[in-house]
Design a protein around this motif. Structure first.
Motif, PDB file in Angstrom:
ATOM      1  N   TRP A 147     -27.130  35.740  19.089  1.00  0.00           N
ATOM      2  CA  TRP A 147     -27.567  37.116  18.859  1.00  0.00           C
ATOM      3  C   TRP A 147     -28.925  37.146  18.155  1.00  0.00           C
ATOM      4  N   ARG A 148     -29.052  36.358  17.108  1.00  0.00           N
ATOM      5  CA  ARG A 148     -30.313  36.333  16.360  1.00  0.00           C
ATOM      6  C   ARG A 148     -31.464  35.833  17.235  1.00  0.00           C
ATOM      7  N   ARG A 149     -31.209  34.839  18.029  1.00  0.00           N
ATOM      8  CA  ARG A 149     -32.247  34.241  18.861  1.00  0.00           C
ATOM      9  C   ARG A 149     -32.670  35.156  20.014  1.00  0.00           C
ATOM     10  N   GLN A 150     -31.721  35.782  20.678  1.00  0.00           N
ATOM     11  CA  GLN A 150     -32.025  36.471  21.924  1.00  0.00           C
ATOM     12  C   GLN A 150     -32.058  38.004  21.819  1.00  0.00           C
ATOM     13  N   HIS A 151     -31.305  38.583  20.900  1.00  0.00           N
ATOM     14  CA  HIS A 151     -31.146  40.036  20.930  1.00  0.00           C
ATOM     15  C   HIS A 151     -31.573  40.768  19.653  1.00  0.00           C
ATOM     16  N   HIS A 152     -31.671  40.057  18.565  1.00  0.00           N
ATOM     17  CA  HIS A 152     -31.858  40.710  17.260  1.00  0.00           C
ATOM     18  C   HIS A 152     -33.174  41.484  17.170  1.00  0.00           C
ATOM     19  N   ALA A 153     -34.254  40.933  17.675  1.00  0.00           N
ATOM     20  CA  ALA A 153     -35.564  41.598  17.564  1.00  0.00           C
ATOM     21  C   ALA A 153     -35.547  42.953  18.275  1.00  0.00           C
ATOM     22  N   ALA A 154     -35.023  42.990  19.503  1.00  0.00           N
ATOM     23  CA  ALA A 154     -34.963  44.256  20.241  1.00  0.00           C
ATOM     24  C   ALA A 154     -33.998  45.232  19.554  1.00  0.00           C
ATOM     25  N   PHE A 155     -32.910  44.711  19.011  1.00  0.00           N
ATOM     26  CA  PHE A 155     -31.930  45.562  18.339  1.00  0.00           C
ATOM     27  C   PHE A 155     -32.527  46.218  17.099  1.00  0.00           C
ATOM     28  N   THR A 156     -33.173  45.424  16.234  1.00  0.00           N
ATOM     29  CA  THR A 156     -33.722  45.978  14.991  1.00  0.00           C
ATOM     30  C   THR A 156     -34.892  46.917  15.250  1.00  0.00           C
ATOM     31  N   ALA A 157     -35.569  46.765  16.406  1.00  0.00           N
ATOM     32  CA  ALA A 157     -36.634  47.708  16.757  1.00  0.00           C
ATOM     33  C   ALA A 157     -36.043  49.062  17.150  1.00  0.00           C
ATOM     34  N   ALA A 158     -34.822  49.064  17.673  1.00  0.00           N
ATOM     35  CA  ALA A 158     -34.206  50.308  18.159  1.00  0.00           C
ATOM     36  C   ALA A 158     -33.262  50.939  17.146  1.00  0.00           C
ATOM     37  N   VAL A 159     -32.556  50.124  16.360  1.00  0.00           N
ATOM     38  CA  VAL A 159     -31.524  50.634  15.456  1.00  0.00           C
ATOM     39  C   VAL A 159     -31.881  50.252  14.021  1.00  0.00           C
ATOM     40  N   GLN A 160     -31.917  51.253  13.157  1.00  0.00           N
ATOM     41  CA  GLN A 160     -32.203  51.031  11.738  1.00  0.00           C
ATOM     42  C   GLN A 160     -30.906  50.805  10.975  1.00  0.00           C
ATOM     43  N   PRO A 161     -30.949  49.976   9.921  1.00  0.00           N
ATOM     44  CA  PRO A 161     -29.743  49.815   9.103  1.00  0.00           C
ATOM     45  C   PRO A 161     -29.378  51.131   8.416  1.00  0.00           C
ATOM     46  N   LEU A 162     -28.134  51.234   7.996  1.00  0.00           N
ATOM     47  CA  LEU A 162     -27.696  52.416   7.271  1.00  0.00           C
ATOM     48  C   LEU A 162     -28.469  52.527   5.963  1.00  0.00           C
ATOM     49  N   PRO A 163     -28.802  53.742   5.533  1.00  0.00           N
ATOM     50  CA  PRO A 163     -29.564  53.912   4.291  1.00  0.00           C
ATOM     51  C   PRO A 163     -28.826  53.297   3.102  1.00  0.00           C
ATOM     52  N   GLY A 164     -29.563  52.548   2.299  1.00  0.00           N
ATOM     53  CA  GLY A 164     -28.997  51.959   1.092  1.00  0.00           C
ATOM     54  C   GLY A 164     -28.231  50.666   1.310  1.00  0.00           C
ATOM     55  N   SER A 165     -28.083  50.216   2.569  1.00  0.00           N
ATOM     56  CA  SER A 165     -27.303  48.995   2.793  1.00  0.00           C
ATOM     57  C   SER A 165     -28.197  47.776   2.627  1.00  0.00           C
ATOM     58  N   THR A 166     -27.770  46.897   1.768  1.00  0.00           N
ATOM     59  CA  THR A 166     -28.427  45.607   1.573  1.00  0.00           C
ATOM     60  C   THR A 166     -27.334  44.591   1.320  1.00  0.00           C
ATOM     61  N   ARG A 167     -27.553  43.423   1.777  1.00  0.00           N
ATOM     62  CA  ARG A 167     -26.628  42.292   1.545  1.00  0.00           C
ATOM     63  C   ARG A 167     -25.185  42.676   1.675  1.00  0.00           C
ATOM     64  N   PRO A 168     -24.616  42.775   2.771  1.00  0.00           N
ATOM     65  CA  PRO A 168     -25.220  42.601   4.094  1.00  0.00           C
ATOM     66  C   PRO A 168     -25.788  43.921   4.608  1.00  0.00           C
ATOM     67  N   LEU A 169     -26.740  43.791   5.527  1.00  0.00           N
ATOM     68  CA  LEU A 169     -27.244  44.987   6.191  1.00  0.00           C
ATOM     69  C   LEU A 169     -26.132  45.532   7.070  1.00  0.00           C
ATOM     70  N   LEU A 170     -25.960  46.843   7.026  1.00  0.00           N
ATOM     71  CA  LEU A 170     -24.919  47.481   7.816  1.00  0.00           C
ATOM     72  C   LEU A 170     -25.561  48.435   8.815  1.00  0.00           C
ATOM     73  N   TYR A 171     -24.935  48.526   9.972  1.00  0.00           N
ATOM     74  CA  TYR A 171     -25.429  49.386  11.047  1.00  0.00           C
ATOM     75  C   TYR A 171     -24.309  50.316  11.480  1.00  0.00           C
ATOM     76  N   ASP A 172     -24.678  51.536  11.875  1.00  0.00           N
ATOM     77  CA  ASP A 172     -23.714  52.528  12.325  1.00  0.00           C
ATOM     78  C   ASP A 172     -23.103  52.075  13.649  1.00  0.00           C
ATOM     79  N   ALA A 173     -21.775  52.108  13.739  1.00  0.00           N
ATOM     80  CA  ALA A 173     -21.070  51.620  14.930  1.00  0.00           C
ATOM     81  C   ALA A 173     -21.434  52.427  16.170  1.00  0.00           C
ATOM     82  N   ALA A 174     -21.593  53.741  16.040  1.00  0.00           N
ATOM     83  CA  ALA A 174     -21.940  54.558  17.199  1.00  0.00           C
ATOM     84  C   ALA A 174     -23.330  54.206  17.713  1.00  0.00           C
ATOM     85  N   GLN A 175     -24.259  53.926  16.815  1.00  0.00           N
ATOM     86  CA  GLN A 175     -25.601  53.529  17.227  1.00  0.00           C
ATOM     87  C   GLN A 175     -25.591  52.145  17.861  1.00  0.00           C
TER      88      GLN A 175
END
Length: 193
Positions: free
Chosen positions: A25-53
């Motif tokens: 995932w990190r090698r092939q998909h992560h860059a495109a994913f993080t360009a399209a989907v932002q982490p949830l506000p205030g989430s750090t360690r671990p970064l969390l993402y909205d399931a619907a997004q």
């Protein structure tokens, strides 16, 4: 913040949902994913993402926006709950430990509090310790003098004139039932008189 009624995914969860390992995932998909989907506000360690997004990105459909209206059941980090309550993050954690705030919910390796709990904590009156701000009595508090100091001073005077035994920290510690360090402080105070 995890919005009310929404699930949050870590990168491990997202990779599993995509059916690949985390390294793939990190090698092939992560860059495109993080360009399209932002982490949830205030989430750090671990970064969390909205399931619907996440699901929308994986399906190739438009990314739905996060809810903008605050809800009482939104899950907040200690820093976010502190911002709502007007306190520091460490005070939120201490209040939860002391029972002044609900203990929160353990999720994704950290503790979360509802917005309603943080707002309830903000509504509580402030507890002051010591003097309240604006107090007019700035003079130090009166403390009773230590009677042992005058007794030790008299014993030191008697020892110097040869009318009594030598005064040591060990003898004072035994006589008063105190530590030798406290006895040494008594001797210093007695000599300063």
């Amino acid at each position: 913040m995890i919005p009310h009624g929404r699930l949050a995914f870590t990168l491990d969860d997202i990779a599993a949902r995509a059916g690949v390992s985390l390294s793939t995932w990190r090698r092939q998909h992560h860059a495109a994913f993080t360009a399209a989907v932002q982490p949830l506000p205030g989430s750090t360690r671990p970064l969390l993402y909205d399931a619907a997004q996440v699901d929308a990105h994986l399906a190739g459909t438009p990314i739905p926006p996060l809810p903008q209206e605050p809800h009482g059941q939104d899950l907040l980090t200690d820093a976010e709950a502190g911002a709502v309550a007007g306190l520091t993050a460490s005070t939120i954690r201490a209040d939860a430990t002391a029972g002044r705030l609900d203990p929160g919910t353990e999720l994704h390796g950290r503790r979360w509090w509802t917005r309603a709990a943080a707002e309830a904590r903000a509504a509580r009156p402030t507890q002051y310790k010591g003097r309240t701000p604006g107090a007019k009595d700035r003079t130090p508090r009166h403390t009773a003098p230590d009677t042992r100091v005058s007794e030790v001073a008299a014993a030191l005077d008697a020892a110097e004139t040869g009318q009594g035994p030598a005064v040591t920290a060990n003898t004072l510690a035994t006589h008063y039932g105190i530590s030798t360090r406290t006895a040494e402080r008594l001797i210093v105070k007695a000599r300063a008189r």
